[in-house]
Design a protein around this motif. Structure first.
Motif, PDB file in Angstrom:
ATOM      1  N   LEU A  16      42.489  39.144  47.052  1.00 11.33           N
ATOM      2  CA  LEU A  16      41.530  38.039  47.063  1.00 11.33           C
ATOM      3  C   LEU A  16      42.090  36.872  47.857  1.00 11.33           C
ATOM      4  O   LEU A  16      43.243  36.474  47.656  1.00 11.33           O
ATOM      5  CB  LEU A  16      41.239  37.562  45.642  1.00 11.33           C
ATOM      6  N   ALA A  17      41.272  36.323  48.718  1.00  6.04           N
ATOM      7  CA  ALA A  17      41.643  35.077  49.390  1.00  6.04           C
ATOM      8  C   ALA A  17      41.656  33.978  48.341  1.00  6.04           C
ATOM      9  O   ALA A  17      40.988  34.072  47.307  1.00  6.04           O
ATOM     10  CB  ALA A  17      40.637  34.757  50.492  1.00  6.04           C
ATOM     11  N   ASN A  18      42.394  32.926  48.595  1.00  5.91           N
ATOM     12  CA  ASN A  18      42.560  31.901  47.556  1.00  5.91           C
ATOM     13  C   ASN A  18      41.343  30.996  47.383  1.00  5.91           C
ATOM     14  O   ASN A  18      41.340  30.163  46.499  1.00  5.91           O
ATOM     15  CB  ASN A  18      43.830  31.085  47.788  1.00  5.91           C
ATOM     16  N   ASP A  19      40.304  31.197  48.179  1.00  6.66           N
ATOM     17  CA  ASP A  19      39.081  30.409  47.978  1.00  6.66           C
ATOM     18  C   ASP A  19      37.966  31.219  47.319  1.00  6.66           C
ATOM     19  O   ASP A  19      36.833  30.754  47.226  1.00  6.66           O
ATOM     20  CB  ASP A  19      38.614  29.805  49.302  1.00  6.66           C
ATOM     21  N   VAL A  20      38.291  32.412  46.837  1.00  6.26           N
ATOM     22  CA  VAL A  20      37.296  33.270  46.177  1.00  6.26           C
ATOM     23  C   VAL A  20      37.338  33.018  44.674  1.00  6.26           C
ATOM     24  O   VAL A  20      38.410  32.969  44.072  1.00  6.26           O
ATOM     25  CB  VAL A  20      37.601  34.766  46.464  1.00  6.26           C
ATOM     26  N   ASP A  21      36.167  32.863  44.080  1.00  6.34           N
ATOM     27  CA  ASP A  21      36.069  32.720  42.630  1.00  6.34           C
ATOM     28  C   ASP A  21      36.175  34.117  42.012  1.00  6.34           C
ATOM     29  O   ASP A  21      35.313  34.963  42.256  1.00  6.34           O
ATOM     30  CB  ASP A  21      34.733  32.078  42.266  1.00  6.34           C
ATOM     31  N   PRO A  22      37.215  34.381  41.207  1.00  8.42           N
ATOM     32  CA  PRO A  22      37.377  35.728  40.634  1.00  8.42           C
ATOM     33  C   PRO A  22      36.206  36.149  39.752  1.00  8.42           C
ATOM     34  O   PRO A  22      35.990  37.339  39.547  1.00  8.42           O
ATOM     35  CB  PRO A  22      38.659  35.611  39.793  1.00  8.42           C
ATOM     36  N   ARG A  23      35.444  35.193  39.252  1.00 11.35           N
ATOM     37  CA  ARG A  23      34.293  35.537  38.403  1.00 11.35           C
ATOM     38  C   ARG A  23      33.193  36.225  39.191  1.00 11.35           C
ATOM     39  O   ARG A  23      32.298  36.818  38.608  1.00 11.35           O
ATOM     40  CB  ARG A  23      33.756  34.287  37.719  1.00 11.35           C
ATOM     41  N   THR A  24      33.232  36.126  40.534  1.00 10.58           N
ATOM     42  CA  THR A  24      32.183  36.734  41.366  1.00 10.58           C
ATOM     43  C   THR A  24      32.572  38.119  41.860  1.00 10.58           C
ATOM     44  O   THR A  24      31.789  38.758  42.554  1.00 10.58           O
ATOM     45  CB  THR A  24      31.899  35.848  42.592  1.00 10.58           C
ATOM     46  N   VAL A  25      33.752  38.591  41.474  1.00  9.65           N
ATOM     47  CA  VAL A  25      34.254  39.879  41.966  1.00  9.65           C
ATOM     48  C   VAL A  25      34.121  40.933  40.870  1.00  9.65           C
ATOM     49  O   VAL A  25      34.598  40.713  39.751  1.00  9.65           O
ATOM     50  CB  VAL A  25      35.740  39.740  42.394  1.00  9.65           C
ATOM     51  N   PRO A  26      33.481  42.071  41.172  1.00  4.54           N
ATOM     52  CA  PRO A  26      33.428  43.142  40.162  1.00  4.54           C
ATOM     53  C   PRO A  26      34.827  43.743  39.961  1.00  4.54           C
ATOM     54  O   PRO A  26      35.492  44.106  40.920  1.00  4.54           O
ATOM     55  CB  PRO A  26      32.459  44.169  40.766  1.00  4.54           C
ATOM     56  N   LEU A  27      35.257  43.818  38.698  1.00  6.16           N
ATOM     57  CA  LEU A  27      36.617  44.262  38.406  1.00  6.16           C
ATOM     58  C   LEU A  27      36.678  45.658  37.785  1.00  6.16           C
ATOM     59  O   LEU A  27      37.766  46.114  37.435  1.00  6.16           O
ATOM     60  CB  LEU A  27      37.296  43.259  37.468  1.00  6.16           C
ATOM     61  N   GLU A  28      35.555  46.339  37.665  1.00  8.64           N
ATOM     62  CA  GLU A  28      35.562  47.680  37.102  1.00  8.64           C
ATOM     63  C   GLU A  28      36.387  48.609  38.002  1.00  8.64           C
ATOM     64  O   GLU A  28      36.173  48.676  39.197  1.00  8.64           O
ATOM     65  CB  GLU A  28      34.137  48.232  36.974  1.00  8.64           C
ATOM     66  N   GLY A  29      37.341  49.289  37.417  1.00  7.55           N
ATOM     67  CA  GLY A  29      38.170  50.240  38.148  1.00  7.55           C
ATOM     68  C   GLY A  29      39.322  49.620  38.915  1.00  7.55           C
ATOM     69  O   GLY A  29      40.107  50.327  39.530  1.00  7.55           O
ATOM     70  N   VAL A  30      39.435  48.311  38.881  1.00  9.56           N
ATOM     71  CA  VAL A  30      40.516  47.631  39.607  1.00  9.56           C
ATOM     72  C   VAL A  30      41.743  47.547  38.703  1.00  9.56           C
ATOM     73  O   VAL A  30      41.659  47.084  37.569  1.00  9.56           O
ATOM     74  CB  VAL A  30      40.090  46.205  40.047  1.00  9.56           C
ATOM     75  N   SER A  31      42.874  48.003  39.202  1.00  6.33           N
ATOM     76  CA  SER A  31      44.112  47.954  38.421  1.00  6.33           C
ATOM     77  C   SER A  31      45.133  46.977  39.016  1.00  6.33           C
ATOM     78  O   SER A  31      46.125  46.663  38.369  1.00  6.33           O
ATOM     79  CB  SER A  31      44.737  49.350  38.321  1.00  6.33           C
ATOM     80  N   ARG A  32      44.897  46.519  40.241  1.00  3.33           N
ATOM     81  CA  ARG A  32      45.818  45.561  40.866  1.00  3.33           C
ATOM     82  C   ARG A  32      45.046  44.567  41.714  1.00  3.33           C
ATOM     83  O   ARG A  32      44.152  44.947  42.471  1.00  3.33           O
ATOM     84  CB  ARG A  32      46.820  46.299  41.751  1.00  3.33           C
ATOM     85  N   ILE A  33      45.397  43.293  41.544  1.00  4.37           N
ATOM     86  CA  ILE A  33      44.785  42.237  42.356  1.00  4.37           C
ATOM     87  C   ILE A  33      45.906  41.446  43.017  1.00  4.37           C
ATOM     88  O   ILE A  33      46.795  40.930  42.338  1.00  4.37           O
ATOM     89  CB  ILE A  33      43.907  41.298  41.498  1.00  4.37           C
ATOM     90  N   ASP A  34      45.874  41.357  44.330  1.00  8.08           N
ATOM     91  CA  ASP A  34      46.828  40.545  45.079  1.00  8.08           C
ATOM     92  C   ASP A  34      46.212  39.172  45.309  1.00  8.08           C
ATOM     93  O   ASP A  34      45.091  39.060  45.812  1.00  8.08           O
ATOM     94  CB  ASP A  34      47.143  41.175  46.441  1.00  8.08           C
ATOM     95  N   LEU A  35      46.933  38.137  44.896  1.00  9.57           N
ATOM     96  CA  LEU A  35      46.502  36.764  45.129  1.00  9.57           C
ATOM     97  C   LEU A  35      47.479  36.122  46.096  1.00  9.57           C
ATOM     98  O   LEU A  35      48.691  36.219  45.915  1.00  9.57           O
ATOM     99  CB  LEU A  35      46.460  35.982  43.810  1.00  9.57           C
ATOM    100  N   ASN A  36      46.947  35.459  47.088  1.00 13.07           N
ATOM    101  CA  ASN A  36      47.758  34.974  48.192  1.00 13.07           C
ATOM    102  C   ASN A  36      48.061  33.480  48.087  1.00 13.07           C
ATOM    103  O   ASN A  36      47.196  32.679  47.762  1.00 13.07           O
ATOM    104  CB  ASN A  36      47.031  35.256  49.504  1.00 13.07           C
ATOM    105  N   PHE A  37      49.314  33.150  48.377  1.00  9.32           N
ATOM    106  CA  PHE A  37      49.743  31.756  48.542  1.00  9.32           C
ATOM    107  C   PHE A  37      49.964  31.544  50.036  1.00  9.32           C
ATOM    108  O   PHE A  37      51.027  31.873  50.553  1.00  9.32           O
ATOM    109  CB  PHE A  37      51.049  31.493  47.776  1.00  9.32           C
TER     110      PHE A  37
END
Length: 147
Positions: A22-43
């Motif tokens: 996820l880019a750091n300007d994306v609201d995580p609440r708008t991303v479907p998380l079903e089946g996702v086991s890893r999320i990379d967050l960028n600095f």
């Protein structure tokens, strides 16, 4: 927190379903998380802390149980706060010594306040869950107050 050397990190491939970045300007609440086991967050820069908020939101509000990985301009002195915000893996910048990064965690054995993972602050925990030293201390305090 698991620390990964820069060379050992592989970004999620485009179209990969179980790992996303996820880019750091994306609201995580708008991303479907079903089946996702890893999320990379960028600095992108160490002065940009929006990934802290994203991680906290993912852990506390959305209840994400998978891996949250910090990537980008990850500084050693921010690792402890990253862990408390919900990150469980950090990709160290190129050339950073992992043993120096680990020393950051050795400096701080515990925290009084709750965080994204350990929600209950220490003052609200039963003394029996804090270990033998804390239980003995709590027992001594109770003995002194009752005397």
């Amino acid at each position: 927190m698991k620390l990964i050397a820069f060379a050992a990190h592989t970004a999620p491939a485009e179209g990969q379903k179980d790992a996303i970045s996820l880019a750091n300007d994306v609201d995580p609440r708008t991303v479907p998380l079903e089946g996702v086991s890893r999320i990379d967050l960028n600095f992108p820069k160490f002065t940009d802390g929006r990934a802290f908020s994203q991680a906290f939101l993912l852990r506390r509000r959305l209840g994400f149980q998978g891996e949250i990985r910090a990537t980008g301009d990850v500084l050693i002195d921010q690792l402890v706060q990253m862990q408390r915000s919900g990150f469980d893996v950090a990709v160290l910048r190129e050339g950073v010594d992992a043993s120096a990064a680990q020393r950051q965690f050795d400096r701080y054995k515990g925290f009084y306040q709750g965080d994204a993972v350990h929600v209950v602050p220490h003052f609200a925990e039963p003394a029996s869950t804090l270990g033998p030293d804390a239980a003995a201390y709590a027992g001594e305090l109770e003995r002194q107050h009752s005397a």
